[in-house]
Motif scaffolding. Structure first.
Motif, PDB file in Angstrom:
ATOM      1  N   ARG A 210       0.834  -1.210   0.000  1.00 36.12           N
ATOM      2  CA  ARG A 210       0.000   0.000   0.000  1.00 36.12           C
ATOM      3  C   ARG A 210       0.863   1.253   0.000  1.00 36.12           C
ATOM      4  N   ALA A 211       1.941   1.241   0.784  1.00 36.09           N
ATOM      5  CA  ALA A 211       2.841   2.393   0.822  1.00 36.09           C
ATOM      6  C   ALA A 211       3.493   2.612  -0.540  1.00 36.09           C
ATOM      7  N   LYS A 216       3.808   5.792  -5.743  1.00 35.19           N
ATOM      8  CA  LYS A 216       3.696   5.873  -7.195  1.00 35.19           C
ATOM      9  C   LYS A 216       2.582   6.817  -7.628  1.00 35.19           C
ATOM     10  N   GLN A 217       1.534   6.930  -6.810  1.00 34.07           N
ATOM     11  CA  GLN A 217       0.405   7.793  -7.156  1.00 34.07           C
ATOM     12  C   GLN A 217       0.753   9.266  -7.004  1.00 34.07           C
ATOM     13  N   ILE A 218       1.607   9.597  -6.042  1.00 33.71           N
ATOM     14  CA  ILE A 218       1.946  11.006  -5.800  1.00 33.71           C
ATOM     15  C   ILE A 218       2.638  11.644  -6.999  1.00 33.71           C
ATOM     16  N   PRO A 219       3.693  11.036  -7.582  1.00 34.69           N
ATOM     17  CA  PRO A 219       4.288  11.639  -8.780  1.00 34.69           C
ATOM     18  C   PRO A 219       3.315  11.709  -9.947  1.00 34.69           C
ATOM     19  N   LEU A 220       2.441  10.697 -10.078  1.00 32.87           N
ATOM     20  CA  LEU A 220       1.463  10.700 -11.158  1.00 32.87           C
ATOM     21  C   LEU A 220       0.498  11.862 -11.000  1.00 32.87           C
TER      22      LEU A 220
END
Length: 235
Positions: A210-211, A216-220
């Protein structure tokens, strides 16, 4: 050379935890974690030995010939284990009898030998002490958590017999969570230890996954926001 103490600490406690990641020292971990007091006793002994041996190995790392490196490490570790064993016989004799052979077997614990050879023999004293302490603390945390789970499921109580380690003042620390509990024998037998450790490893893997997804979602998200800003400026 600068030392990243934060990285060393996180490796010992989580990212490279000896019990959950490296899967070292499983024999004592699975054998004595039927209760919290047993787990704390073995954890404290392992922490003292690992921290002290890392300190000593690092101090004399430049003086130890490569050809006799491992035998000398074993002698250093065995010396500290003997000292801890004598201290336990003097002050916590009943707990020493319960832990039995697993105290002298700390000499062969792969966690301690591994850190001495892989880290302390190659790094300065301060970093080696922190590494030894954090690795053993991570190992102890797993010991205590597994011991608590097995004790609760097996007996319906927790913190029983704490006086064996902390003296007579701790005799009444026992917390009964379920009255008239018949007990769950499987939890305090070796198979229960395997299942409990497997669940802890699975939980760690879920948390790590999950971490990783969040990272990966933050840069996207940032890329999408910067893209939308460029579109608005162009328009």
């Amino acid at each position: 050379m600068s030392v990243d103490y934060r990285k060393i600490s996180l490796n010992g406690l989580w990212h490279n935890n000896p019990a959950l990641v490296q899967l070292l020292g499983l024999c004592p971990l699975l054998a004595v974690t039927s209760s919290v007091v047993n787990a704390i006793g073995l954890g404290v002994a392992s922490t003292l030995v690992l921290t002290s041996s890392n300190l000593t190995v690092s101090l004399f790392r430049r003086l130890v010939p490569e050809t006799v490196r491992l035998p000398i490490f074993v002698m250093i570790i065995a010396s500290f284990v003997t000292a801890i064993e004598l201290l336990m016989q003097a002050f916590t004799y009943e707990l020493y009898l319960i832990l039995g052979i697993f105290i002298p077997l700390i000499v062969t614990n792969c966690v301690i030998m591994g850190r001495a050879d892989a880290f302390a023999a190659k790094n300065p004293v301060s970093a080696s002490v922190v590494d030894g302490f954090m690795m053993s603390t991570g190992f102890t945390c797993v010991l205590v958590l597994l011991g608590a789970i097995r004790e609760i499921l097996g007996t319906g109580a927790i913190f029983a017999n704490m006086h064996l380690l902390f003296g007579e003042s701790a005799r009444h620390w026992t917390i009964t969570l379920a009255d008239n509990y018949d007990g769950f024998l499987f939890a305090i037998l070796p198979p229960g230890a395997f299942v409990g450790l497997g669940l802890l490893i699975a939980l760690k893997n879920v948390i790590d996954a999950r971490a990783e997804r969040k990272r990966k979602q933050i840069p996207l998200t940032e890329a999408k926001e910067s893209g939308s800003k460029r579109v608005r400026v162009t328009g």
